[in-house]
Design a protein around this motif. Sequence first.
Motif, PDB file in Angstrom:
ATOM      1  N   UNK A 187     -16.097  28.720  -7.112  1.00  0.00           N
ATOM      2  CA  UNK A 187     -17.485  29.092  -7.362  1.00  0.00           C
ATOM      3  C   UNK A 187     -17.611  29.665  -8.771  1.00  0.00           C
ATOM      4  N   UNK A 188     -18.694  29.289  -9.452  1.00  0.00           N
ATOM      5  CA  UNK A 188     -18.970  29.789 -10.795  1.00  0.00           C
ATOM      6  C   UNK A 188     -20.424  30.250 -10.867  1.00  0.00           C
ATOM      7  N   UNK A 189     -20.631  31.400 -11.461  1.00  0.00           N
ATOM      8  CA  UNK A 189     -21.992  31.831 -11.791  1.00  0.00           C
ATOM      9  C   UNK A 189     -22.071  31.945 -13.301  1.00  0.00           C
ATOM     10  N   UNK A 190     -22.882  31.112 -13.903  1.00  0.00           N
ATOM     11  CA  UNK A 190     -22.953  31.019 -15.360  1.00  0.00           C
ATOM     12  C   UNK A 190     -24.311  31.534 -15.814  1.00  0.00           C
ATOM     13  N   UNK A 191     -24.290  32.569 -16.646  1.00  0.00           N
ATOM     14  CA  UNK A 191     -25.526  33.240 -17.076  1.00  0.00           C
ATOM     15  C   UNK A 191     -26.049  32.651 -18.375  1.00  0.00           C
ATOM     16  N   UNK A 192     -26.257  31.351 -18.389  1.00  0.00           N
ATOM     17  CA  UNK A 192     -26.684  30.732 -19.640  1.00  0.00           C
ATOM     18  C   UNK A 192     -27.765  29.692 -19.392  1.00  0.00           C
ATOM     19  N   UNK A 193     -28.476  29.415 -20.465  1.00  0.00           N
ATOM     20  CA  UNK A 193     -29.641  28.528 -20.477  1.00  0.00           C
ATOM     21  C   UNK A 193     -29.360  27.164 -19.873  1.00  0.00           C
TER      22      UNK A 193
ATOM     23  N   UNK B 183     -27.383  31.822  -9.071  1.00  0.00           N
ATOM     24  CA  UNK B 183     -26.573  30.968  -8.196  1.00  0.00           C
ATOM     25  C   UNK B 183     -25.091  31.054  -8.530  1.00  0.00           C
ATOM     26  N   UNK B 184     -24.285  31.396  -7.530  1.00  0.00           N
ATOM     27  CA  UNK B 184     -22.831  31.334  -7.641  1.00  0.00           C
ATOM     28  C   UNK B 184     -22.411  30.053  -6.925  1.00  0.00           C
ATOM     29  N   UNK B 185     -22.395  28.963  -7.673  1.00  0.00           N
ATOM     30  CA  UNK B 185     -22.285  27.626  -7.090  1.00  0.00           C
ATOM     31  C   UNK B 185     -20.844  27.112  -7.113  1.00  0.00           C
ATOM     32  N   UNK B 186     -20.479  26.406  -6.053  1.00  0.00           N
ATOM     33  CA  UNK B 186     -19.161  25.770  -6.043  1.00  0.00           C
ATOM     34  C   UNK B 186     -19.163  24.630  -7.057  1.00  0.00           C
ATOM     35  N   UNK B 187     -18.142  24.650  -7.933  1.00  0.00           N
ATOM     36  CA  UNK B 187     -18.059  23.633  -8.985  1.00  0.00           C
ATOM     37  C   UNK B 187     -16.871  22.723  -8.680  1.00  0.00           C
ATOM     38  N   UNK B 188     -17.124  21.453  -8.367  1.00  0.00           N
ATOM     39  CA  UNK B 188     -16.025  20.565  -7.979  1.00  0.00           C
ATOM     40  C   UNK B 188     -14.968  20.364  -9.060  1.00  0.00           C
TER      41      UNK B 188
ATOM     42  N   UNK C  55     -27.604  12.909  -2.088  1.00  0.00           N
ATOM     43  CA  UNK C  55     -26.272  13.519  -2.157  1.00  0.00           C
ATOM     44  C   UNK C  55     -26.000  13.942  -3.601  1.00  0.00           C
ATOM     45  N   UNK C  56     -26.836  14.859  -4.098  1.00  0.00           N
ATOM     46  CA  UNK C  56     -26.748  15.286  -5.497  1.00  0.00           C
ATOM     47  C   UNK C  56     -25.742  16.419  -5.620  1.00  0.00           C
ATOM     48  N   UNK C  57     -24.904  16.342  -6.663  1.00  0.00           N
ATOM     49  CA  UNK C  57     -23.852  17.335  -6.890  1.00  0.00           C
ATOM     50  C   UNK C  57     -23.978  17.867  -8.312  1.00  0.00           C
ATOM     51  N   UNK C  58     -23.863  19.191  -8.465  1.00  0.00           N
ATOM     52  CA  UNK C  58     -23.875  19.779  -9.802  1.00  0.00           C
ATOM     53  C   UNK C  58     -22.440  19.967 -10.267  1.00  0.00           C
ATOM     54  N   UNK C  59     -22.037  19.185 -11.253  1.00  0.00           N
ATOM     55  CA  UNK C  59     -20.664  19.276 -11.762  1.00  0.00           C
ATOM     56  C   UNK C  59     -20.620  19.242 -13.286  1.00  0.00           C
ATOM     57  N   UNK C  60     -21.724  19.627 -13.943  1.00  0.00           N
ATOM     58  CA  UNK C  60     -21.741  19.649 -15.401  1.00  0.00           C
ATOM     59  C   UNK C  60     -20.798  20.728 -15.928  1.00  0.00           C
TER      60      UNK C  60
ATOM     61  N   UNK D   2     -21.817  22.712  -3.677  1.00  0.00           N
ATOM     62  CA  UNK D   2     -21.989  21.905  -4.896  1.00  0.00           C
ATOM     63  C   UNK D   2     -23.360  21.249  -4.973  1.00  0.00           C
ATOM     64  N   UNK D   3     -24.107  21.259  -3.847  1.00  0.00           N
ATOM     65  CA  UNK D   3     -25.471  20.721  -3.835  1.00  0.00           C
ATOM     66  C   UNK D   3     -26.501  21.811  -4.141  1.00  0.00           C
TER      67      UNK D   3
END
Length: 419
Positions: A302-308, A292-297, A326-331, A276-277
Motif C-alpha cells: 500500500x502507498x499513500x502519495x501526497x502529490x498532485x 487514499x492508501x492504495x495497494x500498488x501492484x 476492471x480498472x487498476x491504478x498502477x502508475x 488496486x481498484x
Amino acid sequence: MSTGTAGTAGGSGNGRPIVIVGASLGGAKAAEALREAGYRGGIVLIGDEHERPYERPPLSKGYLLGKTSREKIYVHPPQWYAEHDVTLRLGTAVVAVDPAAHTVRLADDGRIEYAKLLLTTGSVPRRLPVPGAEQDGVLYLRRVEDSDRIKAALRPGVRVVVIGAGWIGLETAAAARTAGAEVTVLEAAELPLLRVLGREVAQVFADLHRDHGVELRFDVRVEELTGEGGRVSGVRLADGATVPADVVIVGIGIAPDTALAEAAGLTVDNGIKTDEHLRTSDPDVYAAGDVANAFHPLFGRHLRVEHWANALNQPQTAARAMLGEDAVFDRVPYFFTDQYDLGMEYTGYVEPGGYEQVVFRGDRATREFIAFWLAGGRVLAGMNVNVWDVTDPIRELVRSGRTVDPKALADPNVPLTDL
C-alpha cells in the motif's frame, strides 16, 4: 469485484447518483472521468470550500509568486458543471457517511443517497503544537485563501521564519526570498528533505537556498512562538535562542483527512485503505488522492502519495471501477517542484533509507543532473533537475525492475533508453 448498482453507463441503481465528497482536483477529475466514460446518471460533487475545484500546486508555486492568475488554478470553467449535469454543492460540509443506508449526511442535517461514493477529502496541515501558535501572523498553506494571506505578507524586508524544510516549506521560502523578504528556515533534521531524498540529494537543496540568501538552521526544536499584542514576533528554540519574525509559515507536514471514513467504519491505516481498484473495505465506497492508501501492484504494497499526480490520475481509475470496469491504478508515483531557477521532476518510490546507492548523471554544481536511487542494481526512482524530457525513460527503468550498470547510468553519452 462488486459492481453494485452503478455498473452501467446509462445510470445508477434506483436513480441514486454517484456522490463525490471533496470538491478538489480529485473530485472534479472523477466527475469528468465519469462523463467521459459515458455515465449518464446523476453526479453530486460536494465540497466545504466556497471556491469551485482548483489545483493546489500553484498555491506554493506560480500563484504564490504572482505569475499564475487566479482563474488559471481552477480545474474547470464555472459553466462546465452545469453543462455536464454535475450538481456542484460548495460551502457544504459532509458530517457523516452511512454505508449501510448508502447516504451521506450534511451539516444542515440534509441527506443524500448514493449508489457509489468516492471520498476525495484530501489532507489537512499538521498544526504546530507549541505555545503561541494561534497568534496572528502564523500561517499555514493548504487552501487558496491561505496562499492569498501568505502572498500579502511577503514584502521586501519582512522577516519570515519558515518552520519545516519539506516541499511546502522550501517552496514558500523560495517565494518569500523572491519577494525580497529576509528568510530563515528551521528544520529538526540535519538537512532539508532528508527522509525523502537522502543525504546526497538533500544537500543540493540546502545549497540552493543558501545561495539565494536563506538562513538555514538544522537540528533545532521549536519551543514557543513569542508575540506582542496577539501577533507573533519570534520563534524561541529549545537552546534558548529566539529568531525574530514578522511572519511565521508552518510547513510540518499534512495528515490524511480520514474522519468521515473512520466514523463510517471503513478500514483506515495511514489514510483510507483501498485495493488496486481504489475500492475501500466497503464495496460501494472508493477513495482517491491524498487520503487514499492504495495497494500498488508494481510495488506489492500500500502507498499513500501526497502529490498532485495522484489527485490527477487516481480518479480516472476510481470512476471506471465504480462503473464496473476492471480498472487498476498502477502508475509510477511522480511529483515536481519549482524553486528559484531550479525545476525538478521525481519519478518512482523509495522508502526512507531503502536504497543502497545514488548515481548522478550530470553536474550537481550547476544543478543540471539526474539522480538515480538504486537497490540491488535496480532503479527505484529518478529525479531530473533542470534536465527535461526524460521522465518517460526514467519511468520505464523504474517499472521494468531490470538491473542496470551504474557506470552506464552515470554516463550522459549512454541514452537512458539503451540501459
